[in-house]
Design an enzyme around this catalytic site. Structure first.
Site, PDB file in Angstrom:
ATOM      1  N   LYS A 157       0.851  -1.193   0.000  1.00  0.00           N
ATOM      2  CA  LYS A 157       0.000   0.000   0.000  1.00  0.00           C
ATOM      3  C   LYS A 157       0.882   1.237   0.000  1.00  0.00           C
ATOM      4  O   LYS A 157       1.891   1.284   0.726  1.00  0.00           O
ATOM      5  CB  LYS A 157      -0.892  -0.034   1.254  1.00  0.00           C
ATOM      6  CG  LYS A 157      -1.920   1.087   1.327  1.00  0.00           C
ATOM      7  CD  LYS A 157      -2.780   0.925   2.590  1.00  0.00           C
ATOM      8  CE  LYS A 157      -3.877   1.957   2.680  1.00  0.00           C
ATOM      9  NZ  LYS A 157      -4.714   1.764   3.896  1.00  0.00           N
ATOM     10  N   SER A 197      -9.644   1.771   3.004  1.00  0.00           N
ATOM     11  CA  SER A 197      -8.760   2.496   2.117  1.00  0.00           C
ATOM     12  C   SER A 197      -7.712   1.639   1.411  1.00  0.00           C
ATOM     13  O   SER A 197      -7.127   2.092   0.431  1.00  0.00           O
ATOM     14  CB  SER A 197      -8.037   3.587   2.906  1.00  0.00           C
ATOM     15  OG  SER A 197      -7.158   3.011   3.862  1.00  0.00           O
ATOM     16  N   SER A 225      -9.762  -0.456   7.254  1.00  0.00           N
ATOM     17  CA  SER A 225      -9.189  -0.311   5.908  1.00  0.00           C
ATOM     18  C   SER A 225      -8.483  -1.536   5.343  1.00  0.00           C
ATOM     19  O   SER A 225      -8.116  -1.539   4.166  1.00  0.00           O
ATOM     20  CB  SER A 225      -8.219   0.872   5.882  1.00  0.00           C
ATOM     21  OG  SER A 225      -8.933   2.076   5.840  1.00  0.00           O
TER      22      SER A 225
END
Lengths: 97, 484
Positions: B78, B153, B177
């Site tokens: 990420k 996210s 997330s």
């Protein structure tokens, strides 16, 4: 009930160092009114005598040996900056004319 | 069936035995990205040196050196986690060109175990969002249905694993997330106990909530990777000062006799298909010998409101560092320092970030601090007390990961409350720092995945993984994969 006003949005934006166009101010006002109204439901919770939670897990103070270590060279860090000169970060006028 | 459908320990064994080479896996990742990523959009940056790194790993084996536990596995990261030499954008214009000088601790640990880095994955800007739509750069689509979001996210991380572009991915979970996008994309997302994995090198959003997590196609893969990541690091004083305990070896342990609590309100006001799948899942758990009871937690319905205030306040504080001076975006033609700060932040941050900075600044401001920030901290205590009471009698709390399957693009983007409601089952674990996992629990009628959430008491990470594994092995939901 706290009423979020346009003046309040301007004051908060200034504190957060964000500028909003008049259109954005109106949009932010709507969003904040909605969100603040939602979070105000917390008022219904009895928190008399309750300690605030600052951190989710009980922490112990961690000590470590005071050993000198080599960080990154100044040039490498300054190279990340949008502007630098003579070994310093360069910024526009701070005190004005 | 692709190479990446195979379980991680088996892939590692085959590479260590020389049946398969890290170069073949790297090539598979590249091929897969070229085939599908124009339709998925997971990657913000790809590692140009991937093949070269794979060849180095091959040489390492040829030299007879010891090989790491993640030898040759292509991983996605990420883009709020620092990988030296690659960009670290947080999907924000503010950091569009930023390249960190160091690896995050988690990256050091993956590197030490010989993992490969395929690239950086899309996210909501600064991890603020539940759909990956607030990314300043691109849309990531759900591999199961391109009209729907991958969740957020960590939407890029989830989509990349679901689309088999990587073998596993790292994400971060401050309010759900890792778990919610795993639920939306039919994979496993594990958020360990707060502090189990050091955060140094992960861009701070809400420091008392931020947790690094693992996204993988199965529970056993997630546990195997997690075992390489947890344990204290002196650079993160909030990481837990305890010996690392390996979880992978404990999978398969008998779960009979455990007791699970289902919060009453987690079965209310949810999508009927989610409810049906979760009820089936609870039946499976009972079949495994786990006692399941519905319980009432009086303060759980306040979790989302408390989280909204606290996470925004912490974000307002953390993101004060972005001032256009030391790194990050700086606009042209600035007259003085105040204009530099405000113009850099106004042009550098997107709407959702601004909205949260505004709310956080509001909640921390003089005259409002006690009614909002302090009040939310006290409600956080109430919620922790509720959870502690449940864990006095039960081993687990279970229910849906999210109230609905993946939703359509733009459906919630302009309605912050509707968007925040996605997190209502996931934020309690962050408010209390508890370990929780999302594991595939079936599909909606239109073929969208639905996730079961299993949460444990603090530091019961291994038990959460054991139960999730037992559930997975008793079902076949994890076997189905998107057509793409």
């Amino acid at each position: 009930m706290i009423a979020v006003t346009e003046d309040m949005v301007r004051e908060i934006a200034q504190a957060a160092a964000i500028t909003l166009t008049p259109e954005e101010t109106a949009h932010m006002l709507r969003d904040m009114q909605e969100i603040v109204q939602f979070v105000e439901r917390l008022k219904a919770v009895d928190t008399e005598g309750v300690q605030p939670t600052i951190h989710p897990v009980a922490l112990v103070l961690a000590m470590r040996d005071d050993v000198p270590a080599q960080g990154h060279p100044r040039e490498a860090l300054l190279a990340l900056a949008p502007d630098a000169e003579g070994g310093y970060f360069r910024v526009p006028s701070v005190l004005g004319e | 069936m692709t190479l990446f459908d195979e379980r991680i320990p088996e892939l590692v064994r085959r590479m260590k035995d020389g049946e398969l080479s890290p170069v073949e896996l790297a090539e598979e990742a590249i091929r897969r990205i070229e085939d599908v990523d124009t339709r998925v959009g997971s990657f913000l940056e790809r590692n140009d040196a991937l093949l070269q790194s794979a060849e180095q790993l091959l040489d390492k084996r040829n030299r007879g050196e010891a090989l790491g536990a993640l030898y040759g596995l292509p991983a996605g990261i990420k883009d709020n986690i620092a990988v030296k030499g690659m960009k670290l954008t947080c999907a924000s214009r503010m950091l569009a060109d930023y390249r960190p000088l160091d690896d995050a601790v988690v990256i050091e640990r993956l590197r030490a175990e010989d993992a490969l880095f395929v690239g950086k994955l899309n996210l909501d800007e600064f991890a603020m969002g539940s759909s990956t739509e607030t990314s300043a750069f691109q849309k990531t689509r759900n591999p199961w249905n391109p009209e729907t979001v991958p969740g957020g996210s960590s939407g890029g991380s989830a989509a990349a694993v679901a689309a088999r572009e990587v073998v596993f991915a790292l994400g971060t979970d401050s309010g759900g997330s890792v778990r919610q996008p795993a639920s939306f994309t039919g994979i496993v997302g594990f958020k360990p106990t707060y502090g189990r994995i050091p955060r140094t090198g992960v861009v701070a959003f809400a420091s008392s909530f931020d947790t690094v997590g693992v996204l993988a196609k199965t529970v056993d893969d997630a546990a195997y990777v997690y075992d390489q990541l947890h344990g204290y690091d002196e650079r993160d004083t909030t990481s837990l000062p305890r010996d690392a305990e390996a979880t992978f070896a404990t999978l398969g342990q008998d779960v009979r006799g455990l007791r699970a609590a289902v919060p009453e309100e987690w079965l209310e006001n949810i999508d009927p298909e989610v409810k049906a799948r979760i009820e089936e899942a609870l039946g499976v758990m009972e079949g495994l010998g786990i006692g399941v009871d519905v319980v009432r937690l009086p303060h759980l319905s306040y979790a989302e409101a408390a989280y909204t205030i606290l996470a925004s306040a912490e974000a307002a504080s953390n993101l004060a560092r972005f001032d256009g001076v030391r790194y990050g975006f700086r606009p042209e033609g600035i007259a003085d320092i105040d204009e530099l700060y405000t113009r850099a932040r106004s042009a550098g941050f997107g709407w959702e970030v601004k909205r949260r900075l505004m709310l956080g600044t509001f909640a921390l401001s003089a005259g409002r601090y006690e009614d909002f920030y302090l009040k939310a901290q006290k409600v956080r205590t109430r919620i922790r007390e509720d959870l502690a009471r449940v864990f006095a009698d039960y081993d687990l709390i279970v229910g849906p990961t999210a109230p609905t399957p993946a939703f359509h693009f733009k459906e919630r983007l302009d309605d912050p409350l509707k968007m925040y409601q996605n997190d209502r089952f996931t934020v309690p674990a962050n408010l209390a720092g508890l370990p929780a996992i999302s594991v595939p629990a079936g599909f909606s009628g239109s073929g969208l995945p639905i996730g079961l959430q299993i949460m444990g008491d603090a530091t019961d990470d291994a038990r959460v993984l054991q139960v999730a594994y037992a559930f997975q092995e008793a079902t076949l939901h994890h076997v189905r994969r998107p057509a793409l």
